[in-house]
Design a protein around this motif. Structure first.
Motif, PDB file in Angstrom:
ATOM      1  N   SER A 149       0.834  -1.198   0.000  1.00  0.00           N
ATOM      2  CA  SER A 149       0.000   0.000   0.000  1.00  0.00           C
ATOM      3  C   SER A 149       0.870   1.251   0.000  1.00  0.00           C
ATOM      4  O   SER A 149       2.061   1.192   0.326  1.00  0.00           O
ATOM      5  N   VAL A 150       0.228   2.357  -0.368  1.00  0.00           N
ATOM      6  CA  VAL A 150       0.878   3.662  -0.396  1.00  0.00           C
ATOM      7  C   VAL A 150      -0.041   4.630   0.337  1.00  0.00           C
ATOM      8  O   VAL A 150      -1.227   4.735   0.000  1.00  0.00           O
ATOM      9  N   ALA A 151       0.502   5.302   1.333  1.00  0.00           N
ATOM     10  CA  ALA A 151      -0.262   6.311   2.074  1.00  0.00           C
ATOM     11  C   ALA A 151       0.297   7.683   1.709  1.00  0.00           C
ATOM     12  O   ALA A 151       1.466   7.973   1.958  1.00  0.00           O
ATOM     13  N   THR A 152      -0.535   8.500   1.125  1.00  0.00           N
ATOM     14  CA  THR A 152      -0.096   9.803   0.625  1.00  0.00           C
ATOM     15  C   THR A 152      -0.199  10.862   1.724  1.00  0.00           C
ATOM     16  O   THR A 152      -1.053  11.755   1.670  1.00  0.00           O
ATOM     17  N   HIS A 153       0.699  10.779   2.679  1.00  0.00           N
ATOM     18  CA  HIS A 153       0.704  11.722   3.797  1.00  0.00           C
ATOM     19  C   HIS A 153       0.823  13.162   3.324  1.00  0.00           C
ATOM     20  O   HIS A 153       0.269  14.069   3.939  1.00  0.00           O
ATOM     21  N   GLY A 154       1.556  13.375   2.236  1.00  0.00           N
ATOM     22  CA  GLY A 154       1.717  14.726   1.700  1.00  0.00           C
ATOM     23  C   GLY A 154       0.396  15.349   1.301  1.00  0.00           C
ATOM     24  O   GLY A 154       0.157  16.540   1.534  1.00  0.00           O
ATOM     25  N   ASP A 155      -0.474  14.567   0.701  1.00  0.00           N
ATOM     26  CA  ASP A 155      -1.802  15.059   0.345  1.00  0.00           C
ATOM     27  C   ASP A 155      -2.612  15.359   1.602  1.00  0.00           C
ATOM     28  O   ASP A 155      -3.359  16.335   1.658  1.00  0.00           O
TER      29      ASP A 155
END
Length: 174
Positions: A79-85
């Motif tokens: 998975s990828v968690a887009t913390h920046g967004d």
């Protein structure tokens, strides 16, 4: 009103606390955030095909599918968690993403001996744009995370994972 009896101490959950030492690794890339992220995105991605095979109990097909998915790298992105967004909610968008990366067969080699190893498998890796505009990769060394369990069978597998993840991340950073 009837008096309430105190709870039976045997009926309460038991809690324990331990302190562990973890080696944290930081890799400052020579590439931009976008280039480093693109390199990691080229890793195979886990898909629902294998989950479906597992539901039907065909272990031979599951092993075959895992071998195909994991490819030469031996690791996949779960998975990828887009913390920046997410940061735009409070302070403006930034370039930072968390990857959950691992290998199902490696994870099961550890969790078969120590179920709590599932807390750390697969691994979490963060990639962000640093002050100089390049990428920084950070993660915790697997053998120090899994070493806390005191099970040499688990730690030995984690040591192999140390090398595997380090190699992948150094390649992404250069």
């Amino acid at each position: 009103m009837l008096p309430v009896a105190p709870p039976d101490p045997r009926a309460l959950p038991r809690t324990s606390l331990s302190t562990i030492s973890v080696e944290h690794i930081r890799i400052d890339s020579i590439k931009s955030y976008a280039e480093t992220r693109a390199a990691l995105e080229r890793l195979p991605h886990f898909d629902d095909r294998t989950r479906t095979l597992m539901q039907y109990g065909d272990i031979a097909k599951v092993r075959s599918a895992l071998g195909e998915i994991q490819g030469d790298a031996g690791l996949v992105v779960f998975s990828v968690a887009t913390h920046g967004d997410w940061l735009q909610i409070i302070s403006g968008k930034r370039n930072v993403v968390q990857y959950v990366i691992g290998n199902v067969l490696v994870s099961t080699q550890m969790t078969q001996h120590e179920l709590a190893a599932a807390l750390y498998a697969p691994l979490r890796i963060v990639v962000y744009e640093n002050e100089s505009g390049a990428a920084t990769i950070e993660y915790d060394r697997p053998s120090t995370l899994f070493g806390q369990f005191g099970n040499e069978r688990v730690t030995a597998v984690a040591r192999d994972l140390d090398e595997k993840i380090q190699d992948i991340l150094i390649r992404a950073a250069t």
